[in-house]
Write a protein that holds these residues in place. Sequence first.
Motif, PDB file in Angstrom:
ATOM      1  N   GLY A  69       0.824  -1.209   0.000  1.00 28.80           N
ATOM      2  CA  GLY A  69       0.000   0.000   0.000  1.00 28.80           C
ATOM      3  C   GLY A  69       0.857   1.258   0.000  1.00 28.80           C
ATOM      4  N   GLU A  70       0.338   2.304   0.637  1.00 31.30           N
ATOM      5  CA  GLU A  70       1.020   3.594   0.722  1.00 31.30           C
ATOM      6  C   GLU A  70       1.631   3.731   2.112  1.00 31.30           C
ATOM      7  N   PRO A  71       2.955   3.527   2.246  1.00 33.32           N
ATOM      8  CA  PRO A  71       3.569   3.624   3.571  1.00 33.32           C
ATOM      9  C   PRO A  71       3.459   5.035   4.122  1.00 33.32           C
ATOM     10  N   THR A  72       3.371   5.141   5.413  1.00 32.18           N
ATOM     11  CA  THR A  72       3.289   6.432   6.073  1.00 32.18           C
ATOM     12  C   THR A  72       4.636   7.132   5.990  1.00 32.18           C
ATOM     13  N   ALA A  73       4.609   8.380   5.596  1.00 30.45           N
ATOM     14  CA  ALA A  73       5.852   9.138   5.491  1.00 30.45           C
ATOM     15  C   ALA A  73       6.461   9.326   6.879  1.00 30.45           C
ATOM     16  N   ARG A 109       9.363   4.654   3.375  1.00 28.99           N
ATOM     17  CA  ARG A 109       8.590   5.007   2.188  1.00 28.99           C
ATOM     18  C   ARG A 109       9.500   5.103   0.969  1.00 28.99           C
ATOM     19  N   GLU A 110      10.732   5.508   1.182  1.00 26.68           N
ATOM     20  CA  GLU A 110      11.686   5.600   0.077  1.00 26.68           C
ATOM     21  C   GLU A 110      12.371   4.254  -0.196  1.00 26.68           C
ATOM     22  N   TYR A 112      11.407   0.822   0.244  1.00 28.24           N
ATOM     23  CA  TYR A 112      10.234   0.026   0.617  1.00 28.24           C
ATOM     24  C   TYR A 112      10.386  -1.462   0.311  1.00 28.24           C
TER      25      TYR A 112
END
Length: 270
Positions: A69-73, A109-110, A112
């Motif tokens: 999914g979209e990891p939390t920054a 997030r970078e 991953y």
Amino acid sequence: MSSNLRRGLAAITAFAFTAGPAVLAVPAAHAEPACGRPPVQYSVDGGADWTDGAAIPSPSGTVQVRLAGEPTAGCDYHVSLGSYETQGASWATSGRQTFLGWATTTLTREHYRDTLDVSGHLPHCFGELALYGVGGKYDGKDSDHPLPHYPDEPFSGLLIASWNGGTACPPKPTAGPTSPAAPTTTAAPASTTPTAARTAAPTAPVTASAAAAPSSGAPAPAQASATAAPVLAATGADDGLLAVTAVGAAALVAAGCAAAHLGRRRAARR
């Protein structure tokens, strides 16, 4: 009404001075993001298939992991893979576990996606692989890093997936009693003489002078020595009889010689 207004304004002003700092502090309390459990997926076939299932399908030495999914920054997600040798093929029968190896990574997030490699530390018999969401190495070195032991696992409730299985190790060979080596027999040279006779001292020939007398005092019969000259047997005659016999023998010899001489003379005359 003007007095009431003045009293209301004073109350509002006092509230603003007391509540204002608290209201301004609320955004700062939420500056740290709530990362929670890492949303991790893993693959044991080189990235062809990804899953977040609780059971690792096979004991692969390399496990790829990624954030789903979209990891939390601003969040760091620690993911580790531990390899253990166990006493049974399931978690309930795993018994005492032995630490074999460990790999860890930090996903963001970078960054991953990464690969955890324990291929040089896989169990050879019964074993366990544990994929968990913390960066600690649970090798049993201290009380803060205990080994897994059913029913307790030390991963702080952040176990992502695990594998249990394998087969029993073959029994180690035990050294049996060693048979004593047969003594080496050296063949003796052929001989007709028994061994006891070969070791006995040779018996010296018994001579007449060396023969011991019997203990009763009776004279022992004389024995001829092997080197002694033969002894003529005694006839029992006395000296006179021997002399007469010798004279008679001499007379017979002389008579014989005379007869022979006369015979030769007669032959010569003819």
